[in-house]
Design a protein around this motif. Structure first.
Motif, PDB file in Angstrom:
ATOM      1  N   ARG A   1       0.852  -0.916  -0.303  1.00  0.00           N
ATOM      2  CA  ARG A   1       0.204  -0.010   0.302  1.00  0.00           C
ATOM      3  C   ARG A   1       1.128   0.918   0.632  1.00  0.00           C
ATOM      4  O   ARG A   1       1.131   1.793  -0.472  1.00  0.00           O
ATOM      5  CB  ARG A   1      -1.006   0.096   1.021  1.00  0.00           C
TER       6      ARG A   1
ATOM      7  N   MET B   1      -5.231  -2.858  -5.244  1.00  0.00           N
ATOM      8  CA  MET B   1      -4.564  -1.715  -3.655  1.00  0.00           C
ATOM      9  C   MET B   1      -3.873  -0.486  -5.289  1.00  0.00           C
ATOM     10  O   MET B   1      -3.879   0.810  -4.306  1.00  0.00           O
ATOM     11  CB  MET B   1      -2.837  -2.242  -4.039  1.00  0.00           C
TER      12      MET B   1
ATOM     13  N   ALA C   1      -4.764   3.253  -3.999  1.00  0.00           N
ATOM     14  CA  ALA C   1      -3.397   4.028  -3.749  1.00  0.00           C
ATOM     15  C   ALA C   1      -4.328   5.779  -4.405  1.00  0.00           C
ATOM     16  O   ALA C   1      -3.906   6.394  -3.948  1.00  0.00           O
ATOM     17  CB  ALA C   1      -2.358   3.839  -3.817  1.00  0.00           C
TER      18      ALA C   1
END
Length: 826
Positions: free
Chosen positions: A132, A170, A174
């Motif tokens: 992450r 992810m 983000a």
């Protein structure tokens, strides 16, 4: 020579691919086809010699290898890609470490390929937090509207990786958490085309960011279409969005729909709806949902009560808010500091704080407990608004009525007393708490220790800190920083270093702020060598320096005239993935201007612009001073005017710098015009401004004009500084007007300025040079009457002056004084 994926797979040992699917090997091989030069071969060979190791030992093998550090920075991104790929075949953990070593310690900007290789390796290892953080940095570096090319790269080069779905998800998360919602939606749409399901975490982040828009309906429908469906948290976010868009009927209908389909909504849904209605001013509707929640068997929590209490206070119903506070206690919920703050603000909004306390409390008194509650709220409010006297009076009244102050009351009282510098009363209150059985917490200790350190009472702070440790209360970094900073400001450098070493040698205290305090202290003292040693020590311990660390070191080098070293440290900032700020550049520019190298200062100004670092008032003032020192006052004026064009308002220091050099250039009219301009632009001249004007007129202009300015300021009751008085006194002495000098000296004494032997010596010296020995003798008598003794210089000047006019009796008299005082005269 370019090798095909099949040939490359054949050339490498089969054991390398034992844990990687063939699809993964093909994808990696396709990422970057570049010739393998000798440097790549030597680096990979060295890697293979350490391949049996992992972790820090592996990275250290590169960190301490001079060949590697010098050669790797010469490689192109595609060549670095090749090395990262080869490392990933052998040991993915070491490949990850190698990648971040290049990025974080050598400042290498990796290609998108390498970044996604590492992202997939992190995903394969289920290092979700690391993944992450890594992708957050990737999207922030790439910026807005970068989703399309990143999606293309993921699709073409990584679609066969086993962890590809997780990386896609992810990436969308983000973008959403970086407030690039449009890019996040692009990724999610591409994921749907590839039949990849976004996680509920990604959907929640999108729903939260889009809660002010109509798109929340589409996102919510997509969540409903997933296998898991919406959660309680999903419904709360959606309800909050409806309320923020003032869709009241839709919000109520949505809650009713939840009741009809999924059973009773959760507490979070009710809290969200009540908060939304209170925010819109519909407190009655919020109260109805509160009652409905209770009827349906859901127990309100402290947050539920605080929502309604806040809504009622804002609506002006403080009494009803107090009723809810009582109900809160009846249900076993203790009002917290948030509750007290809410009601205190309600009192303030209604103006109840300014009226008679007795009337206010009589109106609100509903029994013994509410009376205590009211007093506690009033006490907290007075302390928060800085009225510590009123808070202490109320505390006495509460104690006399038999009330026991709670922890919140003591905390706000202690904090208020510390801010006022009343440490003795603070400590007395601490002991009072102990006598009542109220145990101080870490916040109370922190406030007191910080207050003691600010007042310079560091030893007392350390003693209190030791008590804290004895009572087994866990200390925090804030306390250590306060004590260390206090020791440094007090000038107790040896004690500060001992305390610092004790903390950092524990191996538990890896606090960069502690290092920064010591580095800055050594730099300000000119001990740059010790500051650099501390910098090297923190690097050895794996602590990342901050921009504050570099600013302190650069300041130390500039103070000691080592501008080459300062410039080298400026260049090395980027190796630690940091960006020089305006303080960094301004410090070095000031040093260059001090040595007359204005060209270097302007080059740094250009570098600032290239790196998007905006100069501030201090930066331009430094440049102006540098130009003025070289006699380029007109250029300095252009820089000054340029500040307005940049949208900056010059401050007092900017005006003062230019006014000073205009006087030196004897441009009196321009100087006074600038003074008037200063007032027009809302910048109030300070005592430094008038010191410059008075001194400039005395030295370069007319003493009469200086005296007129001085008298005008006195008439306006402007608080003149001691410097203004001494400047005029010296000017009148030099002119030979002892009477005016004496008059001004008496005024200076009457205005409460501290007079030293040095002040008398300066006047006596000047009078004697004008052969006004008798007038000088009057100052000697005044000095003795004021309780100050003669010093060796005054005696020597008086003896020499009396000898010149032939007053030998006075000469022998002063000789006797010198002998008595033990002075030696040549």
């Amino acid at each position: 020579m370019f090798l095909s994926p099949a040939i490359r797979a054949r050339l490498l040992p089969r054991s390398i691919f034992s844990h990687i699917p063939f699809s993964t090997i093909s994808a990696v091989a396709d990422l970057a086809e570049c010739p393998e030069n000798d440097v790549i071969w030597r680096i990979v060979t060295q890697f293979q010699s350490h391949s049996q190791y992992s972790g820090k030992f592996f990275i250290n093998s590169f960190r301490h290898n001079n060949f590697f550090k010098s050669e790797v920075l010469k490689l192109s991104p595609s060549e670095i890609d090749t090395i990262v790929q080869k490392f990933s075949f052998h040991n993915s953990e070491n490949a990850i470490g190698f990648f971040f070593f290049l990025q974080n310690e050598l400042g290498v900007k990796h290609s998108r390929n390498s970044r996604f290789v590492v992202a997939h390796l992190l995903a394969e290892k289920k290092r979700l937090r690391g993944l992450r953080c890594h992708l957050l940095r990737v999207v922030q570096d790439e910026g807005s509207e970068s989703a399309t090319p990143l999606c293309e790269l993921l699709f073409k080069s990584f679609r066969f990786w086993d962890s590809n779905n997780l990386v896609w998800d992810m990436l969308a998360l983000a973008y959403s958490r970086s407030d690039m919602v449009h890019d996040s939606l692009v990724v999610v749409r591409r994921m749907k085309d590839l039949d990849i399901q976004p996680s509920i975490l990604t959907y929640h982040s999108l729903l939260h960011n889009l809660r002010h828009t109509d798109i929340i309906w589409d996102v919510y429908d997509e969540i409903k279409a997933t296998g898991s469906g919406p959660t309680e948290y999903t419904n709360s976010i959606f309800l909050d969005g409806l309320c923020r868009q003032c869709l009241i009927h839709e919000a109520i209908a949505f809650l009713c729909n939840l009741e009809g389909k999924d059973g009773e909504p959760c507490l979070a849904a009710y809290n969200t709806l009540m908060s939304g209605f209170c925010r819109l001013g519909f407190v009655d509707i919020a109260k109805s949902f509160f009652c409905k929640m209770c009827k349906n068997g859901l127990l309100p929590d402290a947050y539920s009560y605080n929502i309604l209490i806040h809504g009622l206070c804002v609506a002006g119903s403080v009494e009803e808010a107090l009723d809810f506070t009582n109900d809160m206690e009846n249900h076993g919920l203790e009002p917290d500091q948030v509750t007290y703050n809410i009601i205190a603000k309600g009192f303030h909004l209604l103006g109840m704080m300014d009226g008679d306390w007795k009337v206010t409390k009589r109106m609100l008194r509903l029994g013994s407990k509410p009376d205590f509650l009211t007093d506690t709220i009033l006490l907290c409010w007075h302390c928060q608004t800085g009225n510590v006297e009123a808070g202490l009076r109320l505390r006495e009244a509460m104690i006399s009525k038999g009330f026991q102050l709670n922890r919140i009351s003591y905390r706000v009282l202690l904090s208020c007393l510390c801010k006022s510098g009343r440490i003795a009363e603070t400590l007395a209150l601490l002991y009072e708490m102990a006598s009542f059985g109220v145990k101080p917490d870490i916040f109370m200790y922190s406030a007191i220790i910080h207050g003691l350190c600010k007042l310079g009472e560091v030893k007392q702070a350390v003693q209190l800190f030791n008590n804290l440790c004895t009572e087994e209360i866990t200390s925090n970094g804030f306390l250590h920083r306060s004590i260390l900073l206090g020791l440094c400001k007090k000038g107790l450098i040896f004690e500060a270093r001992s305390y610092f070493d004790t903390l950092t040698n524990r191996e538990l205290m890896q606090d960069i702020v502690l290092y920064n305090i010591m580095v800055d202290t050594y730099a300000n003292l000119g001990n740059v060598g010790e500051a650099v040693l501390l910098y090297q020590k923190l690097l050895e311990r794996g602590i990342e320096p901050s921009i504050v660390t570099f600013n302190s070191l650069i300041n130390g080098f500039c103070k000691t005239g080592k501008l080459v070293d300062a410039r080298q440290f400026l260049n090395s900032i980027k190796l630690h993935d940091l960006v020089p700020n305006v303080i960094t550049y301004t410090t070095i520019m000031n040093a260059f201007c001090d040595v007359g190298n204005i060209e270097a200062a302007f080059k740094l100004l250009e570098e600032m612009a290239a790196n998007a670092v905006e100069p501030n008032q201090v930066t331009y003032t430094v440049v102006m001073k540098g130009l003025c020192r070289q006699g380029k006052v007109e250029d300095a004026v252009k820089v000054f005017k340029g500040m307005f064009a940049k949208g900056l308002s010059p401050d007092q220091a900017s005006y003062n710098a230019l006014i000073q050099y205009l006087f030196k250039a004897r441009e009196f009219e321009k100087a006074f015009h600038l003074h008037d301009d200063m007032i027009k632009n809302g910048v109030q001249p300070n005592h430094i401004t008038y010191n410059i004007i008075i001194n400039g007129l005395c030295v370069y202009g007319n003493l009469c004009d200086a005296e007129r300015v001085f008298s005008s300021l006195q008439d306006q009751n402007f608080r003149l500084s001691k410097v203004a008085y001494t400047t005029l006194i010296k000017a009148n002495c030099a002119k030979g007007d002892a009477r005016k000098a004496m008059l001004l000296f008496h005024q200076m004494v009457e205005n409460g300025f501290e007079i030293s032997v040095r002040d008398y010596s300066a006047v006596i010296n000047r009078l004697c040079k004008r052969y006004l020995v008798k007038n000088a003798m009057e100052f000697v008598r005044m000095m003795l009457a004021g309780g100050l003794g003669l010093d060796q210089q005054i005696c020597a000047v008086m003896i020499h002056s009396f000898d010149k006019i032939g007053d030998f009796a006075s000469v022998f008299q002063f000789y006797a004084v010198t002998i008595k005082c033990g002075f030696y005269l040549s």
